[in-house]
Write a protein that holds these residues in place. Structure first.
Motif, mmCIF file in Angstrom:
data_model
loop_
_atom_site.group_PDB
_atom_site.id
_atom_site.type_symbol
_atom_site.label_atom_id
_atom_site.label_comp_id
_atom_site.label_asym_id
_atom_site.label_seq_id
_atom_site.Cartn_x
_atom_site.Cartn_y
_atom_site.Cartn_z
ATOM 1 N N TRP A 375 39.735 41.528 -92.825
ATOM 2 C CA TRP A 375 39.080 40.226 -92.799
ATOM 3 C C TRP A 375 39.394 39.418 -94.063
ATOM 4 C CZ3 TRP A 375 37.164 36.690 -89.881
ATOM 5 C CH2 TRP A 375 36.217 35.780 -90.352
ATOM 6 N N ALA A 376 39.430 40.073 -95.219
ATOM 7 C CA ALA A 376 39.647 39.378 -96.492
ATOM 8 C C ALA A 376 41.084 39.516 -96.988
ATOM 9 C CB ALA A 376 38.677 39.902 -97.542
ATOM 10 N N ARG A 377 42.027 39.654 -96.075
ATOM 11 C CA ARG A 377 43.405 39.875 -96.511
ATOM 12 C C ARG A 377 43.995 38.649 -97.206
ATOM 13 N NH1 ARG A 377 43.124 38.849 -91.166
ATOM 14 N NH2 ARG A 377 44.567 37.330 -90.230
ATOM 15 N N LEU A 434 45.135 51.453 -95.935
ATOM 16 C CA LEU A 434 46.547 51.800 -96.056
ATOM 17 C C LEU A 434 47.428 50.634 -95.611
ATOM 18 C CD1 LEU A 434 48.218 54.283 -96.907
ATOM 19 C CD2 LEU A 434 48.365 54.887 -94.506
ATOM 20 N N TRP A 435 47.038 49.960 -94.525
ATOM 21 C CA TRP A 435 47.768 48.760 -94.102
ATOM 22 C C TRP A 435 47.701 47.687 -95.179
ATOM 23 C CZ3 TRP A 435 46.033 43.788 -93.544
ATOM 24 C CH2 TRP A 435 46.917 42.893 -92.944
ATOM 25 N N TRP A 447 44.660 50.276 -103.231
ATOM 26 C CA TRP A 447 44.384 50.443 -101.813
ATOM 27 C C TRP A 447 44.830 51.813 -101.307
ATOM 28 C CZ3 TRP A 447 41.044 47.507 -99.571
ATOM 29 C CH2 TRP A 447 40.899 46.172 -99.950
ATOM 30 N N GLY A 448 45.952 52.337 -101.840
ATOM 31 C CA GLY A 448 46.421 53.643 -101.398
ATOM 32 C C GLY A 448 45.464 54.760 -101.767
ATOM 33 N N ILE A 449 44.983 54.749 -103.003
ATOM 34 C CA ILE A 449 44.028 55.780 -103.429
ATOM 35 C C ILE A 449 42.727 55.659 -102.639
ATOM 36 C CG2 ILE A 449 42.629 56.565 -105.369
ATOM 37 C CD1 ILE A 449 44.920 55.819 -107.216
ATOM 38 N N LEU A 450 42.259 54.415 -102.438
ATOM 39 C CA LEU A 450 41.010 54.221 -101.707
ATOM 40 C C LEU A 450 41.148 54.644 -100.247
ATOM 41 C CD1 LEU A 450 38.354 53.148 -102.796
ATOM 42 C CD2 LEU A 450 38.878 50.938 -101.777
ATOM 43 N N ALA A 451 42.334 54.461 -99.669
ATOM 44 C CA ALA A 451 42.553 54.848 -98.275
ATOM 45 C C ALA A 451 42.407 56.349 -98.075
ATOM 46 C CB ALA A 451 43.942 54.387 -97.823
ATOM 47 N N ILE A 452 42.796 57.138 -99.058
ATOM 48 C CA ILE A 452 42.665 58.594 -98.953
ATOM 49 C C ILE A 452 41.283 59.060 -99.385
ATOM 50 C CG2 ILE A 452 43.611 60.779 -99.743
ATOM 51 C CD1 ILE A 452 45.454 59.220 -97.886
#
Length: 876
Positions: A375-377, A434-435, A447-452
């Motif tokens: 939504w906030a991209r 991840l996207w 974003w990568g660390i948060l995705a995992i």
């Protein structure tokens, strides 16, 4: 007389209002002329004026609003303004905003006073009619409604007359309209509470309609009326009275009210109206939930307010706000529109975590976490909000123990799908993040660390707090292994996309190892998780050395902390000592706790300095240093048949001393904010005070010597018994913690350690002479026991002499002499009374020879200490 006086005061106030208004108009005209003369010069261009000054001519009149109005032009949907430029919100400073409000009040104070006077006039008019009995209740309400409608109609007529005039005149319609809206609110409440002319639903509909009218008037009259509409609309459900449980429609009402306020402010760009439109309906819904409203309705309302609040206050339908991320607010203050969006999201998190029960809380937060990255991209300013939103999912798992205390087990049994649904939503949120990491190159690592981390932390929280294995013995381990497989797939994908580098690859590998370890724990034993954490630490260190991934330092620190958690709490010292865990698992846990951090430190040794790597190194080193004494304590305790109360307190005090030392080391070696420094210091002092309390209880109340009726017997062999756990081990740890610290604090810590050593030696001697069951003081003293205490004092004096020679400190030598003096005094005053014959001769012969030898040792030590000299052979 009183009524006549009220009427006279009202008339005088009206006359004063007219006179003041005319004088203000005259003053504004003079001020406009003075500004034109001060700014204008022959041929100069006056800001806000279409033509330059003509020499000798009269300057064309410039409306005051044109000179003062610096508001950027309103943007069309999509972010473009009327001038064709993208809108960027102006920075907001609380001090500047307050200063502007105060300046406005100093310049325009008469308008709020006039509005208040009009409102009081309406109230006094109704009061007068009541006191005189002139009108019926219906007529009184109709009179108040007519007065409010007349004020609003007059305001609209004046606005059409002076709408494009100067700002001073434009405030008059807003003042009249505001007074009219308040009069309508008052009439409705009077009809409900005083005369019962309306039911609750009818009054609620009237109040909502008046609030909508106020916001519609605010569209053309200014932000004050819009704010009155939001405030009155938010207060309307609470003004109805009654004790009925709120239903779901009231939450829908708050949601629509928030949308209206945000929409109006998004077009007009006042900013602070959006803040009110977000906070007041959110607070109203939370209060309704506290009064018994359905939790799922609060969760739906919170999400319905939070997501549009990221876009509507900025004048767009999709979030497009620009600027630095919110966590950099000290460098660049966010605009009011951005602040409203942040408050909406954080308010939604607080409302759901504190009030909404399971399963609605985890489902709502999982949906928010999965929606926010998409939504906030186009609004990177809101990137920082992803961290608290992601952390809220595992926090909601823990909050369910509070918000659903009596029915959580029922919910988990009746709705076993909730466990899998919560994990699935967290995994969906991870996929969205991840996207976003692929689309946002600037914040790819974040974003990568948060995705995992999001699904991983959720799975760990579910396992620790909900214990779903008993309900889902097959499906739950399978879900965790599926999560591990997904993390491994992400690692392979990130290795190709990032060339074998980057935080996404490191986080995915760490996540895969962690989920595999959790699955092994579910299927095998508790020791498997400790071994998996050890392998995780070593793997992270090897990857950092091989691929230069300093961000893995966070994994080292967190993994070392998790190892400490495993050792201290889960399964914990009690299970490791009491035999609740098998011997094999105990030794495997020890190997994992020591070998994992040691191997990781060896692998990252010599790597370049980096904040994340240095933080991980410090945390791992302190965790390893703290684990070594704890492991030794547990090993020693397992050799004993039973652990007495004083030994258990000694073990607990030892652990608290170790934890306090860890916090002190982190406060000293880790560079962090002042707040974190104070947090670590407070933790250090709190743990230290708790350790001192445990030591005092173990040495006095539960002591086998002094604890009359409370002390327990000693377990173990002579010397090698649980007295060492109670006193010697804490003394050793205290000495190690304070051995290099100077000042009074260090001296106090070392003296406490020496006192514990003295207690240990004394209790060991008493145990040798009396055994484990007769150590209480009520059993008296044996003669050999007394002389053993004397020999111990002499030995302590000799040791102090040796230490003084090694350290060169005269105070230690003096302390040694004092111990020897105490031993001599004890021998002459106490020991001699129980000896006779050759025993007395031999005892004093031995004492004399010992004192002569110690005196020679004192002279020898004194001569060889810095600044020392030989003692005189004869007294001078």
């Amino acid at each position: 007389m009183r009524d006549d006086l009220n009427i006279l005061l009202t008339l005088l106030l009206g006359v004063a209002l007219v006179v003041a208004f005319r004088r203000i108009r005259a003053l504004e005209k003079r001020l406009s002329g003075l500004e034109t003369e001060a700014q204008g010069a022959p041929g100069a261009h006056v800001p806000g004026q279409g033509a330059p000054m003509v020499p000798g001519g009269e300057a064309p009149r410039v409306p005051q609003a044109a000179l003062q109005d610096t508001t950027p032009p309103a943007a069309a949907p999509g972010g473009d303004t009327r001038s064709g430029q993208a809108w960027r919100p102006a920075p907001f400073a609380a001090g500047q905003a307050l200063r502007r409000v105060m300046d406005w009040l100093r310049a325009n104070w008469i308008y709020p006073v006039a509005g208040t006077a009009l409102i009081m006039a309406a109230i006094y008019l109704v009061q007068y009619s009541i006191e005189k009995g002139l009108l019926s209740p219906s007529a009184r309400i109709a009179l108040a409604v007519a007065l409010g409608a007349a004020l609003i109609a007059g305001a609209e007529a004046l606005r059409r007359r002076w709408g494009d005039g100067d700002s001073g005149a434009r405030l008059v319609p807003a003042t009249l309209a505001g007074a009219g809206v308040v009069a309508l609110f008052s009439a409705t409440l009077a009809a409900l509470h005083l005369y019962a002319m309306l039911g609750q639903m009818g009054a609620f509909a009237m109040l909502a309609a008046i609030a909508a009218l106020a916001m519609a008037l605010g569209w053309v009259h200014g932000p004050l009326l819009a704010a009155i509409g939001v405030i009155g609309g938010s207060a309307a459900p609470f003004l109805l009275g009654g004790g009925a449980v709120p239903g779901a429609p009231v939450f829908g009402y708050f949601l629509i009210l928030s949308w209206l306020g945000q929409g109006i402010d998004g077009y007009r760009r006042w900013g602070w109206v959006s803040v009110l439109a977000v906070t007041l309906p959110m607070a109203g819904g939370w209060l309704m939930a506290q009064a018994g409203g359905p939790g799922w309705a609060l969760a739906a309302m919170a999400l319905g307010i939070a997501l549009p609040a990221l876009a509507l206050p900025g004048g767009t339908l999709i979030p497009q706000a620009e600027g630095p991320m919110l966590h950099r607010w000290q460098q660049a203050r966010p605009s009011l529109a951005v602040l409203a969006g942040a408050l909406a999201v954080l308010g939604a998190l607080l409302a759901i975590l504190s009030t909404v029960p399971a399963p609605a809380n985890t489902l709502a937060l999982g949906l928010l976490a999965a929606t926010l990255p998409l939504w906030a991209r186009r609004a990177p300013v809101f990137t920082s909000l992803a961290l608290p939103v992601s952390a809220a999912i595992p926090l909601a798992v823990g909050a369910s123990l509070i918000t659903t205390p009596l029915f959580l087990s029922f919910v988990l049994n009746a709705a076993t799908w909730n466990v899998i649904a919560t994990l699935a939503l967290s995994a969906l949120a991870g996929a969205a993040m991840l996207w976003r990491s692929e689309a946002d190159a600037a914040q790819r690592g974040f974003w990568g660390i948060l995705a995992i981390a999001t699904p991983g932390a959720t799975a760990i929280a579910i396992e620790l707090l909900w214990r779903p294995l008993s309900l889902l013995p097959v499906l739950w381990p399978f879900a965790v292994m599926a999560l591990a497989g997904a993390a491994a797939a992400v690692a392979l994908w990130a290795a190709r996309r990032d060339g074998g580098q980057g935080a996404r690859l490191g986080a995915a590998i760490v996540g895969a190892y962690t989920m595999i370890a959790l699955a092994m724990t579910l299927l095998i034993s508790d020791a498997a998780l400790s071994l998996a954490l050890a392998v995780l630490l070593v793997t992270a260190g090897a990857m950092d050395r091989r691929f230069d991934l300093p961000a893995l330092g966070w994994i080292l620190g967190l993994g070392a902390t998790a190892m400490g958690w495993r050792l201290m709490l889960v399964p914990g010292l009690g299970a490791l000592i009491d035999g609740e865990v098998s011997t094999l698992d105990v030794w495997l846990t020890f190997v994992a706790v020591l070998a994992g951090p040691l191997g990781a430190l060896a692998l990252i040794r010599g790597l370049a300095a980096h904040p994340a790597r240095d933080w991980g190194r410090v945390v791992t080193e302190t965790a390893l240093s703290a684990s070594v004494p704890v492991v030794l304590i547990v090993i020693f305790a397992r050799f004993l048949d039973d652990i007495s109360a004083h030994a258990a307190l000694g073990v607990e005090a030892s652990v608290l001393i170790v934890l306090a030392w860890v916090q002190a080391q982190r406060a000293q070696r880790l560079s962090s904010s002042r707040a974190m420094l104070w947090v670590r210091r407070i933790l250090c002092w709190g743990l230290g005070i708790a350790a001192a309390f445990c030591l005092w209880i173990g040495a006095v109340i539960l002591s086998p010597v002094f604890g009359f009726g409370f002390g327990s017997s000693v377990s173990g062999w002579p010397i090698l018994n649980d007295l060492a756990l109670a006193y010697a081990v804490p003394a050793l740890l205290l000495w190690g913690a304070f051995r290099r610290q100077g000042g009074k604090r260090g001296l106090l810590g070392r003296l406490t350690a020496l006192a514990l050593v003295g207690i240990w030696i004394a209790t060991v001697i008493r145990h040798l002479w009396h055994g484990s069951a007769g150590m209480s003081l009520g059993a008296g003293f044996l003669q050999g026991e007394l002389y053993a205490y004397t020999l111990a004092l002499l030995a302590a004096g000799a040791v102090a002499m040796a230490v003084a020679l090694r350290t060169g400190r005269h105070m230690i030598r003096v302390a040694g002499l004092a111990l020897i003096g105490v031993a001599a005094a004890k021998a002459f005053l106490i020991d001699a009374s129980g000896l006779s014959g050759l025993m007395r001769v031999g005892a004093f012969l031995g004492l004399g020879l010992s004192l002569v030898a110690l005196a020679w040792l004192n002279a020898w030590v004194t001569a060889r200490m810095p600044g020392g000299k030989d003692l005189p052979e004869t007294p001078e």
